[in-house]
Write a protein that holds these residues in place. Sequence first.
Motif, PDB file in Angstrom:
ATOM      1  N   GLU A   9      -7.794  50.721 -15.371  1.00 46.25           N
ATOM      2  CA  GLU A   9      -7.839  49.875 -14.434  1.00 46.25           C
ATOM      3  C   GLU A   9      -6.893  49.029 -14.214  1.00 46.25           C
ATOM      4  OE1 GLU A   9     -10.861  45.848 -12.766  1.00 46.25           O
ATOM      5  OE2 GLU A   9     -11.070  47.160 -14.704  1.00 46.25           O
ATOM      6  N   ALA A  10      -6.195  49.064 -12.799  1.00 46.06           N
ATOM      7  CA  ALA A  10      -4.900  48.015 -12.583  1.00 46.06           C
ATOM      8  C   ALA A  10      -5.306  46.631 -12.949  1.00 46.06           C
ATOM      9  CB  ALA A  10      -4.578  48.354 -10.830  1.00 46.06           C
ATOM     10  N   LYS A  11      -4.305  46.045 -13.357  1.00 45.22           N
ATOM     11  CA  LYS A  11      -4.137  44.727 -13.640  1.00 45.22           C
ATOM     12  C   LYS A  11      -3.262  43.984 -13.292  1.00 45.22           C
ATOM     13  CE  LYS A  11      -8.030  44.873 -16.330  1.00 45.22           C
ATOM     14  NZ  LYS A  11      -9.161  43.827 -15.815  1.00 45.22           N
ATOM     15  N   GLY A  12      -3.227  42.705 -12.822  1.00 45.46           N
ATOM     16  CA  GLY A  12      -1.828  41.777 -12.535  1.00 45.46           C
ATOM     17  C   GLY A  12      -1.910  40.780 -13.677  1.00 45.46           C
ATOM     18  N   ILE A  13      -0.384  40.413 -13.686  1.00 43.27           N
ATOM     19  CA  ILE A  13      -0.346  39.374 -14.920  1.00 43.27           C
ATOM     20  C   ILE A  13      -0.921  38.111 -14.306  1.00 43.27           C
ATOM     21  CG2 ILE A  13       1.692  37.661 -15.643  1.00 43.27           C
ATOM     22  CD1 ILE A  13       3.904  40.167 -14.930  1.00 43.27           C
ATOM     23  N   ILE A  14      -1.268  37.852 -13.163  1.00 45.47           N
ATOM     24  CA  ILE A  14      -2.114  36.823 -12.799  1.00 45.47           C
ATOM     25  C   ILE A  14      -3.095  37.749 -12.325  1.00 45.47           C
ATOM     26  CG2 ILE A  14      -2.587  34.779 -11.297  1.00 45.47           C
ATOM     27  CD1 ILE A  14       0.142  33.742 -11.928  1.00 45.47           C
ATOM     28  N   HIS A  15      -4.619  37.779 -12.789  1.00 48.02           N
ATOM     29  CA  HIS A  15      -5.473  38.754 -12.090  1.00 48.02           C
ATOM     30  C   HIS A  15      -6.632  37.877 -11.719  1.00 48.02           C
ATOM     31  CE1 HIS A  15      -6.915  42.752 -11.886  1.00 48.02           C
ATOM     32  NE2 HIS A  15      -8.475  42.066 -11.918  1.00 48.02           N
ATOM     33  N   ILE A  16      -7.008  37.907 -10.188  1.00 52.38           N
ATOM     34  CA  ILE A  16      -7.927  37.047  -9.733  1.00 52.38           C
ATOM     35  C   ILE A  16      -9.279  38.168  -9.230  1.00 52.38           C
ATOM     36  CG2 ILE A  16      -8.861  35.273  -8.017  1.00 52.38           C
ATOM     37  CD1 ILE A  16      -6.180  34.101  -8.169  1.00 52.38           C
ATOM     38  N   ASN A  17     -10.377  38.041  -9.628  1.00 55.86           N
ATOM     39  CA  ASN A  17     -11.308  38.900  -9.177  1.00 55.86           C
ATOM     40  C   ASN A  17     -12.663  38.107  -8.971  1.00 55.86           C
ATOM     41  OD1 ASN A  17     -12.155  38.785 -11.709  1.00 55.86           O
ATOM     42  ND2 ASN A  17     -12.092  40.924 -12.125  1.00 55.86           N
ATOM     43  N   TYR A  18     -12.601  36.747  -8.815  1.00 60.27           N
ATOM     44  CA  TYR A  18     -13.946  35.837  -8.728  1.00 60.27           C
ATOM     45  C   TYR A  18     -13.900  35.477  -7.376  1.00 60.27           C
ATOM     46  CZ  TYR A  18     -14.362  35.876 -13.526  1.00 60.27           C
ATOM     47  OH  TYR A  18     -14.366  36.362 -15.184  1.00 60.27           O
ATOM     48  N   ASP A  19     -14.996  35.434  -6.642  1.00 54.71           N
ATOM     49  CA  ASP A  19     -15.042  34.769  -5.272  1.00 54.71           C
ATOM     50  C   ASP A  19     -15.168  33.476  -5.209  1.00 54.71           C
ATOM     51  OD1 ASP A  19     -15.255  37.549  -4.218  1.00 54.71           O
ATOM     52  OD2 ASP A  19     -17.777  37.257  -4.198  1.00 54.71           O
ATOM     53  N   ASN A  20     -14.943  33.039  -4.233  1.00 50.82           N
ATOM     54  CA  ASN A  20     -14.892  31.617  -3.797  1.00 50.82           C
ATOM     55  C   ASN A  20     -13.976  30.616  -4.981  1.00 50.82           C
ATOM     56  OD1 ASN A  20     -15.747  29.417  -2.542  1.00 50.82           O
ATOM     57  ND2 ASN A  20     -17.631  28.794  -3.746  1.00 50.82           N
ATOM     58  N   SER A  21     -12.646  31.460  -5.071  1.00 47.06           N
ATOM     59  CA  SER A  21     -11.553  30.948  -5.988  1.00 47.06           C
ATOM     60  C   SER A  21     -10.478  30.530  -5.246  1.00 47.06           C
ATOM     61  CB  SER A  21     -11.210  32.070  -6.944  1.00 47.06           C
ATOM     62  OG  SER A  21     -12.426  32.536  -7.618  1.00 47.06           O
ATOM     63  N   GLN A  22      -9.702  29.890  -5.796  1.00 49.80           N
ATOM     64  CA  GLN A  22      -8.437  29.136  -5.096  1.00 49.80           C
ATOM     65  C   GLN A  22      -7.328  29.368  -5.988  1.00 49.80           C
ATOM     66  OE1 GLN A  22      -8.597  25.236  -3.548  1.00 49.80           O
ATOM     67  NE2 GLN A  22      -6.639  25.454  -2.572  1.00 49.80           N
ATOM     68  N   LEU A  23      -6.120  29.881  -5.607  1.00 47.65           N
ATOM     69  CA  LEU A  23      -5.054  30.040  -6.360  1.00 47.65           C
ATOM     70  C   LEU A  23      -3.824  29.350  -5.926  1.00 47.65           C
ATOM     71  CD1 LEU A  23      -3.071  31.386  -8.496  1.00 47.65           C
ATOM     72  CD2 LEU A  23      -2.829  33.400  -6.841  1.00 47.65           C
TER      73      LEU A  23
END
Length: 653
Positions: free
Chosen positions: A1-15
């Motif tokens: 699975e592709a990953k990010g160093i910063i990996h966000i997959n949660y809804d209703n989130s803020q980065l």
Amino acid sequence: EAKGIIHINYDNSQLIASNCIFSNIQIQSKGGNAIRILNNGPQPIISNIKECQFNNISSIGDSNGRGGSAIYMENKHGSKVIIEESCQFYECIIEKGNGGAIYIEIDFTSQFEFKISDALIQECQTKSDTTKDLPPTGYGGGIFLTGNGEYDPSTKRLDLKGMKIYGNSADKSGQSLYVAMIKLAEWCRNGNAGEYVKGNYSDGISNQNELQGIQDDQTTFKYYSSILINEHQNQLDEFWNVASPRIFRNYSVDSTQLSTILIKSVGRFNITGKAVFYLINFIMESTGYQEIPGIYGLSPTAEIDLKDCQFHMQNAGSQIGKCFVRLNYGGNHMISNLNSKNISSEENIVKVNFANPGSLSISNSQFDNITKIGSYTIGGVINAILTYESNRLDITNCQFTTCKAQDTWGGAVYAEIQNLNAQIILTCTQIIQCEAQKGGGLHIKSSTTGQVILDNLCEFKQCVATSGNGGGIYADLEYSTTEQSLFLIKDVLIQDCHALLSPNAIISTGFGGGIFIGVRGTYNSSAQSLNLKGMKIYGNSAISGGQSLYVVMSQLKEWCEYGLLGEYAKGNYSDTDSDENELQGLPIDFSQFASSSQSYIQANEKTLENYWGIKIPSYSIWHVQQRFGQQNGTNAKNCGEINSPCQTIEYAI
């Protein structure tokens, strides 16, 4: 699975990423990114990236060609990403994918937002996967932007005003930006001169290949081969530069020096707006057969103007495999003073297929020693298909010399009218020593109510139908009881043209040394729509029949008898001096001609003059009988012989 160093997959989130540095990163897993934002659920994700640096990052695209070594985002359900306050993307590289620095995939029907307010994208790269063509890779050196659904430009949610691009590269297209979206043209035209798209791109100065795209969604794009993409993609500035033409010209206005442009095997100009090519020597690289043209009219509103240009092959003795100019869809185009010489090609020089309002005017141009090889496409120099009612092809004051359509039809020109009232007009044009299987110089196919006019000193000389009919001209015309095509010869010389037999169809070939006309349907003579009054014929020959003219039509008799002494059929044919075999025909519908037997053709073939003239046998004697009352008289030989004609015959029975 592709990953990010910063990996966000949660809804209703803020980065919120502020003043961060991502530097000297090599990601070896496919699809990896510095920042990876997935939006799989029904709620939005809000991302703000400020004063961040992404330097020297390398990654590999995933199995679908999705890249973005610095940022990957799926923007759905009203998600937002804003890049601002002097962000920097430097030497970000994606292998076997798209989007060297940024890859963003958007649901354009949602309340999304993607804005670049202030970002430098410099020396980023996208490299293609050379082992396979699908999915497409190598697009968007800096950014690859795509998605599904139709974007509404009035919302201004997609805004790249703050994008600064320098020195980026892509193996395929879009050196800095590549966009695949349905409403691409509408987005580009929104605002002032592409303001939401272009960033620091400068019209007329920047390389047009910096910003490119295709008017298809992400789902469609991923199944496109590189050939199809090349055929349909556009430089983005063509969408907003529609008011004034883009001028391709190297030297000052008062200079007559030619510029040289080499058209590579995959190179072409895609034109959706207005473009002028002036004083350019186009040289085409040798290739095999391709459907990619050198100059491509890709829009119903395209306007291409070629002035004082030349077209040649790169290497003498080789061959090319694509046409020089191809006009699809429509638009009004002009080619003037084009000089094309010594070309062997598997494609036509000029190819037209109008399905929308459009016209092409070719004037004062010369085509010399052009050989169209093979049977991939019909016609020699020009192939024109007119399928919209207002389409028009004008060829004026041009010269076609030694042009050949090997294995096909129409050595100089093949033209077809498929809809009402479209026009093909040749004026003051010379077609000399051209050849094809049939229609050595010109091949015309016209549906009902199409108009074909040949006027003002047109000449067909020494043209040959090598294995068919119509040494100079071949015309396949369609008529009905209510609609009549117009085929009008107003002023045409046809001289020393020949029609030869085909070894594969001996019975139905070798007819019409100068002109062969086949009529399908019912011709109405009173419409006067088949008119050869301006035909001048000299020295033509045909193996099978009709040394200068052969006509196959059911109403052959009615056509010949209409008017005065065959005036619509004979041209300069002389009833007293010309050979009767100059004008011949067969009174059947043209659809039956190819299947007719040789014995049927020979038994039913007609000499056209016999329809309008009554012949007096040579050296015959007129017997005059003197009659007294009811008694038989006696023959008087004192007058009536051909060398002693009677001055007056007062009574005759």
